[in-house]
Design an enzyme around this catalytic site. Sequence first.
Site, PDB file in Angstrom:
ATOM      1  N   ARG A  56       0.886  -1.173   0.000  1.00  0.00           N
ATOM      2  CA  ARG A  56       0.000   0.000   0.000  1.00  0.00           C
ATOM      3  C   ARG A  56       0.916   1.212   0.000  1.00  0.00           C
ATOM      4  O   ARG A  56       1.772   1.336   0.872  1.00  0.00           O
ATOM      5  CB  ARG A  56      -0.892  -0.037   1.241  1.00  0.00           C
ATOM      6  N   GLU A  64     -11.258   5.570  -4.831  1.00  0.00           N
ATOM      7  CA  GLU A  64     -11.751   4.199  -4.681  1.00  0.00           C
ATOM      8  C   GLU A  64     -12.431   3.716  -5.968  1.00  0.00           C
ATOM      9  O   GLU A  64     -12.878   4.529  -6.786  1.00  0.00           O
ATOM     10  CB  GLU A  64     -12.775   4.132  -3.542  1.00  0.00           C
ATOM     11  N   ARG A  98      -0.975  -5.419   4.757  1.00  0.00           N
ATOM     12  CA  ARG A  98      -0.181  -4.941   3.623  1.00  0.00           C
ATOM     13  C   ARG A  98       1.004  -4.135   4.147  1.00  0.00           C
ATOM     14  O   ARG A  98       0.894  -3.437   5.160  1.00  0.00           O
ATOM     15  CB  ARG A  98      -1.018  -4.042   2.712  1.00  0.00           C
TER      16      ARG A  98
END
Length: 170
Positions: A56, A64, A98
Amino acid sequence: MSVRWSRATLFALASLALGLLVSRAHAVEVINGRCVAVLDGDSIRVLQGRDTIEIRLEGIDAPEHRQAYAERAKQSLSDLVYGKNVKVAGVSTDNFGRLLGRVFVAGLDVNLEMVRRGLAWHYKRYSKDAALADAESVARVRRAGLWADPEPVPPWSFRRGPQPPSPSPS
């Protein structure tokens, strides 16, 4: 000779020891590998040896899925990293496991470039990075990417969904 420790001293020593343990857990991790997937405008997968690591991009937040500019942000990130050798300076992990990190391709700071292109916000809630803040300010003035929209909706607001209108004063 016996040494008597005060509670405050013991607490301070315990806090220091805990702080050192926590900081070691979040020590910078450097990953070198090939980008094998671009998931969206701020997430990629990197192949390092036989391991695939989800990354990330730290300090930024891109639109999004189903949000304006989401596909453009994903395509731009793909143009920058897909199939290329990347270096990731990891800083921590997020709630989804992540690796949060700064991504570089041939010396280019990809996180910063996404903000410069106006395809990601500087995620000020989690980052105090002055370069990202400056890049966002310049992109806003230039009306680059999502800043061409008169009222771009930040991803963190989009994720919360529509908010009910405020009641009118009586």
